[in-house]
Design an enzyme around this catalytic site. Structure first.
Site, PDB file in Angstrom:
ATOM      1  N   CYS A 121      29.372  41.572  33.109  1.00 13.90           N
ATOM      2  CA  CYS A 121      29.096  42.063  31.459  1.00 13.90           C
ATOM      3  C   CYS A 121      29.498  43.111  31.160  1.00 13.90           C
ATOM      4  O   CYS A 121      30.501  44.402  32.241  1.00 13.90           O
ATOM      5  CB  CYS A 121      28.467  42.065  31.650  1.00 13.90           C
ATOM      6  SG  CYS A 121      26.966  40.871  32.710  1.00 13.90           S
ATOM      7  N   ARG A 124      34.709  40.948  30.121  1.00 13.66           N
ATOM      8  CA  ARG A 124      34.440  41.189  30.983  1.00 13.66           C
ATOM      9  C   ARG A 124      33.002  40.053  30.786  1.00 13.66           C
ATOM     10  O   ARG A 124      32.495  39.553  32.208  1.00 13.66           O
ATOM     11  CB  ARG A 124      34.036  41.439  31.189  1.00 13.66           C
ATOM     12  CG  ARG A 124      34.889  42.815  31.085  1.00 13.66           C
ATOM     13  CD  ARG A 124      34.720  44.232  30.920  1.00 13.66           C
ATOM     14  NE  ARG A 124      32.977  44.483  32.630  1.00 13.66           N
ATOM     15  CZ  ARG A 124      33.176  45.380  33.356  1.00 13.66           C
ATOM     16  NH1 ARG A 124      35.139  45.313  34.000  1.00 13.66           N
ATOM     17  NH2 ARG A 124      32.897  45.180  34.565  1.00 13.66           N
ATOM     18  N   TRP A 127      28.001  37.633  30.648  1.00 17.61           N
ATOM     19  CA  TRP A 127      27.793  36.492  31.658  1.00 17.61           C
ATOM     20  C   TRP A 127      26.938  36.823  32.598  1.00 17.61           C
ATOM     21  O   TRP A 127      26.788  36.916  32.736  1.00 17.61           O
ATOM     22  CB  TRP A 127      29.022  36.674  32.062  1.00 17.61           C
ATOM     23  CG  TRP A 127      29.645  35.705  32.873  1.00 17.61           C
ATOM     24  CD1 TRP A 127      30.146  34.629  32.096  1.00 17.61           C
ATOM     25  CD2 TRP A 127      29.894  35.417  34.373  1.00 17.61           C
ATOM     26  NE1 TRP A 127      31.234  33.612  33.122  1.00 17.61           N
ATOM     27  CE2 TRP A 127      30.521  34.113  34.062  1.00 17.61           C
ATOM     28  CE3 TRP A 127      29.512  35.904  36.001  1.00 17.61           C
ATOM     29  CZ2 TRP A 127      30.544  32.874  35.334  1.00 17.61           C
ATOM     30  CZ3 TRP A 127      29.803  35.014  36.342  1.00 17.61           C
ATOM     31  CH2 TRP A 127      30.344  33.979  36.701  1.00 17.61           C
ATOM     32  N   ASN A 152      24.922  45.491  34.174  1.00 21.93           N
ATOM     33  CA  ASN A 152      25.869  45.095  34.191  1.00 21.93           C
ATOM     34  C   ASN A 152      25.848  44.183  36.360  1.00 21.93           C
ATOM     35  O   ASN A 152      25.567  45.686  36.735  1.00 21.93           O
ATOM     36  CB  ASN A 152      26.932  45.284  34.169  1.00 21.93           C
ATOM     37  CG  ASN A 152      28.352  44.700  35.115  1.00 21.93           C
ATOM     38  OD1 ASN A 152      28.100  43.157  35.066  1.00 21.93           O
ATOM     39  ND2 ASN A 152      29.748  45.350  34.944  1.00 21.93           N
ATOM     40  N   GLY A 153      25.660  43.251  36.636  1.00 23.61           N
ATOM     41  CA  GLY A 153      25.171  44.120  37.913  1.00 23.61           C
ATOM     42  C   GLY A 153      23.707  43.178  38.160  1.00 23.61           C
ATOM     43  O   GLY A 153      23.375  42.397  37.576  1.00 23.61           O
ATOM     44  N   GLU A 189      48.458  26.756  42.517  1.00 21.84           N
ATOM     45  CA  GLU A 189      48.509  28.182  41.721  1.00 21.84           C
ATOM     46  C   GLU A 189      48.238  27.571  40.788  1.00 21.84           C
ATOM     47  O   GLU A 189      47.667  27.349  39.443  1.00 21.84           O
ATOM     48  CB  GLU A 189      49.166  29.267  41.777  1.00 21.84           C
ATOM     49  CG  GLU A 189      49.535  29.817  40.524  1.00 21.84           C
ATOM     50  CD  GLU A 189      48.463  30.719  40.296  1.00 21.84           C
ATOM     51  OE1 GLU A 189      46.805  30.687  41.078  1.00 21.84           O
ATOM     52  OE2 GLU A 189      47.638  31.089  39.028  1.00 21.84           O
ATOM     53  N   LYS A 226      45.595  26.650  37.892  1.00 21.29           N
ATOM     54  CA  LYS A 226      45.936  27.416  35.681  1.00 21.29           C
ATOM     55  C   LYS A 226      45.498  26.431  34.931  1.00 21.29           C
ATOM     56  O   LYS A 226      44.277  26.479  33.937  1.00 21.29           O
ATOM     57  CB  LYS A 226      47.359  27.741  35.619  1.00 21.29           C
ATOM     58  CG  LYS A 226      47.482  29.011  36.025  1.00 21.29           C
ATOM     59  CD  LYS A 226      46.835  30.006  35.861  1.00 21.29           C
ATOM     60  CE  LYS A 226      46.422  30.253  36.921  1.00 21.29           C
ATOM     61  NZ  LYS A 226      45.762  31.795  37.128  1.00 21.29           N
ATOM     62  N   GLU A 280      41.329  25.513  34.700  1.00 24.15           N
ATOM     63  CA  GLU A 280      40.912  27.030  34.128  1.00 24.15           C
ATOM     64  C   GLU A 280      41.038  26.957  33.338  1.00 24.15           C
ATOM     65  O   GLU A 280      39.815  27.282  32.522  1.00 24.15           O
ATOM     66  CB  GLU A 280      41.196  28.144  34.789  1.00 24.15           C
ATOM     67  CG  GLU A 280      40.768  28.889  35.925  1.00 24.15           C
ATOM     68  CD  GLU A 280      41.654  29.943  36.620  1.00 24.15           C
ATOM     69  OE1 GLU A 280      41.133  30.974  37.082  1.00 24.15           O
ATOM     70  OE2 GLU A 280      43.350  29.909  36.107  1.00 24.15           O
ATOM     71  N   HIS A 337      47.899  11.133  53.421  1.00 24.41           N
ATOM     72  CA  HIS A 337      46.913  11.390  54.679  1.00 24.41           C
ATOM     73  C   HIS A 337      45.302  11.542  53.547  1.00 24.41           C
ATOM     74  O   HIS A 337      44.524  11.874  53.944  1.00 24.41           O
ATOM     75  CB  HIS A 337      46.581  12.742  55.101  1.00 24.41           C
ATOM     76  CG  HIS A 337      47.628  12.874  56.653  1.00 24.41           C
ATOM     77  ND1 HIS A 337      47.413  12.379  57.725  1.00 24.41           N
ATOM     78  CD2 HIS A 337      49.201  13.437  56.656  1.00 24.41           C
ATOM     79  CE1 HIS A 337      48.711  12.500  58.160  1.00 24.41           C
ATOM     80  NE2 HIS A 337      49.771  12.712  57.709  1.00 24.41           N
ATOM     81  N   LYS A 370      36.376  37.608  33.361  1.00 19.56           N
ATOM     82  CA  LYS A 370      37.548  37.399  33.696  1.00 19.56           C
ATOM     83  C   LYS A 370      37.434  38.527  35.509  1.00 19.56           C
ATOM     84  O   LYS A 370      38.926  38.201  36.255  1.00 19.56           O
ATOM     85  CB  LYS A 370      38.264  38.783  33.074  1.00 19.56           C
ATOM     86  CG  LYS A 370      39.434  39.401  33.394  1.00 19.56           C
ATOM     87  CD  LYS A 370      40.803  38.387  34.331  1.00 19.56           C
ATOM     88  CE  LYS A 370      41.906  39.315  34.307  1.00 19.56           C
ATOM     89  NZ  LYS A 370      42.942  38.318  34.799  1.00 19.56           N
TER      90      LYS A 370
END
Lengths: 612, 612
Positions: free
Chosen positions: A2, A27, A74, A100-101, A485, A489, A492, A508, A607
């Site tokens: 947050c 955030r 968040w 925040n936490g 990667e 991307k 996301e 396989h 983030k």
């Protein structure tokens, strides 16, 4: 994660809070709120959605309050809605908190408080926390700051909090443990925030609160004690952060700005550290532990997400040139099993934000077993940079786009410099090869700039694939982590299900997915496994898959097989990921924009992941 | 596993045997053979390879014999070659035997017989067995059937056997324990086989022999006694089965048959190797290299596909109980980079077929660098079993379904036994924990059988998800590789894009994919990370994802959150993958069948990948 911001001074607090919250939206952004003093009353305004929705809610109000707290959320406990948004009142509505936490023992506290007759308006741990403080204040008959201190000795978990009180409206109380908090020092005014972005336009003097410290802030000054009530001496930092660095700089999205920034950010990352002409490479943090590194029997790399992919590239390079066995671990898995770490083993922790909770916990575990821990971190002064024995910063500048781009290439650059440095000291690399790689590394920013020139072509290709449901990304050797990667991307920000695989593993299982509807991205630059990946392309084409190939400039073979090819400049295969990832970043960006995604704030993501 | 067939009657036996063996080839196909009476002599023809090769060998011969036995082999003792193929003569070549199963105490018997002056032509337990019978007959001066009965009271292990004798050519003696055997009743003729497939076209009246029963069969009739010499009354079944169905043992597909075979195949894998009551664990191959293993500074596991997932589970267990750092590598990646392997490092290569090209090449690379290489392989005598220094076979029987199921659980079983054995020798596991794990391991077949009982429920759930485009599979700790394996199964046979992830990594990207259309399978059994995965389920539910959770029997918390739950029995968390993978195999199977896929031969895939 947050975002927290608070103000006390002589200016109206509301615009400062709103502006700060917008800076902190990276955030978290599922709800936002503020608490202010209105005609002697502690008043909260909060709303599900972005800070913009909060602004709309309060449109027409004029706020005089010169003290206030604000929060962008968040969700971790309770779904994102108005009720669960911060700030939260205590039971009597005379205290308000932003947090925040996670308070891990909130369930037990809640039961106790309910037995005493308290009830709760939200599903959050935070409301329990502030009501607990109200209860302590009442029961013990102590000051607010003392009640906060006592409460903090009883809660288990992580927090950055700011509290204001209707009965004591000229005071803010801030505290932290595990989550970041910085105090900005103005003239007769103070700012508190999760990071310096809401503060930077007002002051460059800041104090980073340490774990288990409590700050009591008035317009006249502030005092810090720890949770054992021992006064702490604050250390004042002077920030050298430009505001424009945290704004979009003319690009439509932070992500695009950060992609195009990479020639500069990679150069920044090397600045003062390498001199290819003289064959010099100097990383301060590494020098201090060079003995430990060259004697290491084993290096364990711990990271999450994109940073984990950077770790996989590093594994190949370290094993190749340093001849040290490398193990790359998901931080979340590492910390919960019983990994073998021996006294003197080296652990390298990679994190853009430096706040990734799982990585931080994995570091503590490794330290407890006697490992020497290096940090490869972007955010200066972050928790991980402080928790590690030594490290090397990325110097890539703040990364705001939730999908990491420039941090990834900076991580690769730093890890390459560390590997080269260790190999040189160990004597496992020839002078010729060392210099060759150094020269090549120095030329990477130019090659990245060249790779960025394909943007127009990539945009055209993106238009053709924007409506597909699935993607495969395949690479071998150094380009295998690049495939992972590239897929991440796309996932996301476009919400297309993309998956990366080592190309040879396709046979396989994943090859069963291939038909005329399945686009497959091959990272097929010229390297030691070029012939093999050409065979893999043929296998996909013979099953009618659509192939997009990232190839080395001048390749004439693959363009005959692939449906689309995108060229990147040639470089040493160990450095190719720095270049070959660029078109994949752009591909995901353009597809996401065409699908109407919120590129900088994709759904469900934050983030940096400061909760487990 | 092997296939056996025998005939006595008035028709030429040879075409019946050859035809029957072809039907039984799914049980094994590395060599085949027959024994017939030719001009008063007991004659054996046998050949490495498929039944077709045996037919070629005997081309041109015309056989009159109206009695005979035939065998198609899946090697368990001794590599597949002409010499080790069945039937086997006894020492004086007057008895011949076909055998499916393993005689566990053949080593001791062989030594005894060698001391008495016998010698052996093959490396098999079977030749020892028939020579033992010959010896009993000689020593005790009893009839063949009595000699067989006495022998059966002395051997430890599993068997289905048929014996014929030059001195008594109008008689077959058949017996079973642990391996199947069925007698088909014709008019003046009798058939014996591993299942009814060689019989069904001649008669639908059969008698299934029970464990420890011996049948003495002539053209005039048959009698059954048990090994205690008490006559048994046979129960005659009338078959109502189509030929195709019984090849698959009544199952619609080999894959389903192999899924349901797992209680037996896991037990077979442990047979003769562990004795939990006595706290004994004995793996021949491991014993020979116990010093190297206990002193290993590092073990590298190389594999592909499903075998690679088994390796990931092993990593956790080895590090936990043996305190040896483990690195698990894709064989294809390992062989093309420059990995660090030091003299004396241990490499464990895992492959069902023992023919996987990338794994084989990786083994050669590791050997060239001085590593000691162990094989964990199903196919006896395969290239990998020959290329490795030592190893442990799975003994899971031939796996026909392209999507690997019973080989995976057998791999886990063997790797667990290796880890326990090393931990015990190193002293890194307490006696109490060692025994606890051994007891738990021995109980796994029963727990797998229990897990299979959810088949009906899983089928119902499958119907609801058969049309989705994507799936996520999430697990933590020991269940993380299970998530990868569950996703791979679905990919392979349903062509749905399924992806596995460590659950905590979800927040670093994949969570963006979650919406009301995304089913997420959580492997959320009760273990040390249970609370954490409960949080992960909440995160998915708060974003409206559909959750299917695999939980431990009696879990009351997760069923309140998940859309669907499937229970599996509780076990030690290190062994949980053996149980928790079962519902995932069934889920992928039912979804694939409902989508009309060719489950046993999915598109684009081959059973073993013998090319790069």
């Amino acid at each position: 994660m947050c975002g927290i911001v608070a103000y006390i001074g002589d200016k109206p607090a509301f615009p400062i809070l709103i502006n700060g919250l917008k800076r902190l939206e990276y955030r978290g952004y599922d709800s936002a709120g503020v608490a202010l003093m209105e005609e002697g009353n502690l008043q909260i305004y909060k709303k599900q959605g972005k800070v913009k929705q909060l602004e709309n809610l309060t449109n027409g109000h004029s706020f005089d309050s010169t003290v206030g707290i604000g929060h962008t959320r968040w969700a971790t406990h309770g779904e994102p809605n108005d009720r669960n948004a911060h700030p939260h009142y205590s039971s009597n509505h005379r205290l308000a908190i932003i947090h925040n936490g996670i308070i891990e023992n909130y369930g037990a506290l809640k039961t106790e408080l309910e037995e005493e007759g308290y009830s709760f308006e939200s599903d959050t741990d935070t409301e329990v926390f502030i009501t607990f403080i109200e209860d302590i204040q009442k029961t013990l008959g102590v000051s607010l700051e003392e009640a906060v201190r006592v409460a903090l000795t009883k809660v288990v978990g992580a927090y950055a909090i700011v509290i204001m009180s209707q009965d004591d409206p000229d005071k803010l109380i801030a505290a932290r443990k595990g989550s970041p908090l910085v105090i900005g020092l103005g003239k007769g005014e103070y700012y508190v925030a999760s990071d310096a972005t809401p503060i930077i336009e007002f002051t460059n003097e800041v104090v980073y609160l340490n774990d288990e410290e409590i700050a009591v802030i008035t317009r006249a000054g502030f005092e810090i004690v720890n949770t054992k009530d021992i006064p702490q001496k604050p250390y004042i930092h002077t920030l050298d952060l430009k505001l424009e660095a945290i704004e979009k700089g003319g690009y439509e999205h932070f992500m695009l700005k950060e992609i195009f920034e990479q020639p500069r950010s990679i150069a920044d990352c090397m600045r003062g550290r390498i001199n290819a002409t003289e064959g010099r490479l100097m990383l301060g943090g590494i020098r201090n532990y060079s003995g430990a590194l060259t004697n290491a029997q084993r290096i364990v790399i711990i990271a999450c997400g994109t940073s984990w992919h950077a770790g996989l590239v590093a594994e190949y390079l370290f094993e190749d040139i340093c001849r040290i066995p490398i193990e790359v671990e998901y931080a979340s898995e590492f910390r919960y099993r019983n990994p073998v770490i021996r006294e003197g083993d080296i652990v390298i922790a990679i994190s853009q934000s430096g706040e990734t909770a799982d990585t931080l916990a994995a570091i503590e575990l490794a330290k407890s077993k006697g490992a020497i821990v290096f940090g490869v971190v972007n955010t200066v002064g972050s928790s991980i940079s402080r928790a590690t024995h030594e490290g090397a910063y990325l110097h890539a500048g703040p990364e705001i786009g939730v999908a990491s781009t420039k941090a990834f290439t900076a991580q690769l650059t730093v890890l390459t410099m560390i590997a080269l440095s260790v190999a040189q000291q160990k004597g496992t690399i020839s002078d010729v090869k060392f210099r060759e790689l150094l020269v090549e590394l120095e030329s990477i920013p130019k090659k990245v700039a060249k790779a960025l020139e394909s943007d127009g072509k990539i945009k055209e290709i993106s238009a053709l694939f924007k409506d597909v449901h699935n993607f495969l990304y395949l690479g071998r050797g150094y380009n295998f982590p690049v495939a992972l990667e590239g897929a991440l991307k796309l996932k996301e920000i476009s919400y297309i299900h993309a998956e990366g695989y080592p190309a040879a593993e396709m046979k396989h299982g994943p090859i069963a997915l291939i038909d005329e509807n399945m686009p497959v991205v091959f990272i097929a630059t010229r390297d030691s496994s070029y012939d093999k990946i050409v065979s893999n392309i043929q296998e996909v084409k013979s099953r009618k898959g659509k192939v997009i190939a990232i190839v080395t400039e001048g390749d004439v073979l693959i363009p005959k097989m692939a449906d689309f090819t995108i060229e990147v400049p040639a470089t040493h295969e160990a450095l190719m990921p720095l270049v070959s990832v660029i078109p994949l970043q752009l591909l995901s960006y353009h597809i996401a924009v065409m699908r109407g995604s919120n590129v900088d704030q994709p759904r469900n993501l934050a983030k940096s992941v400061t909760v487990e």
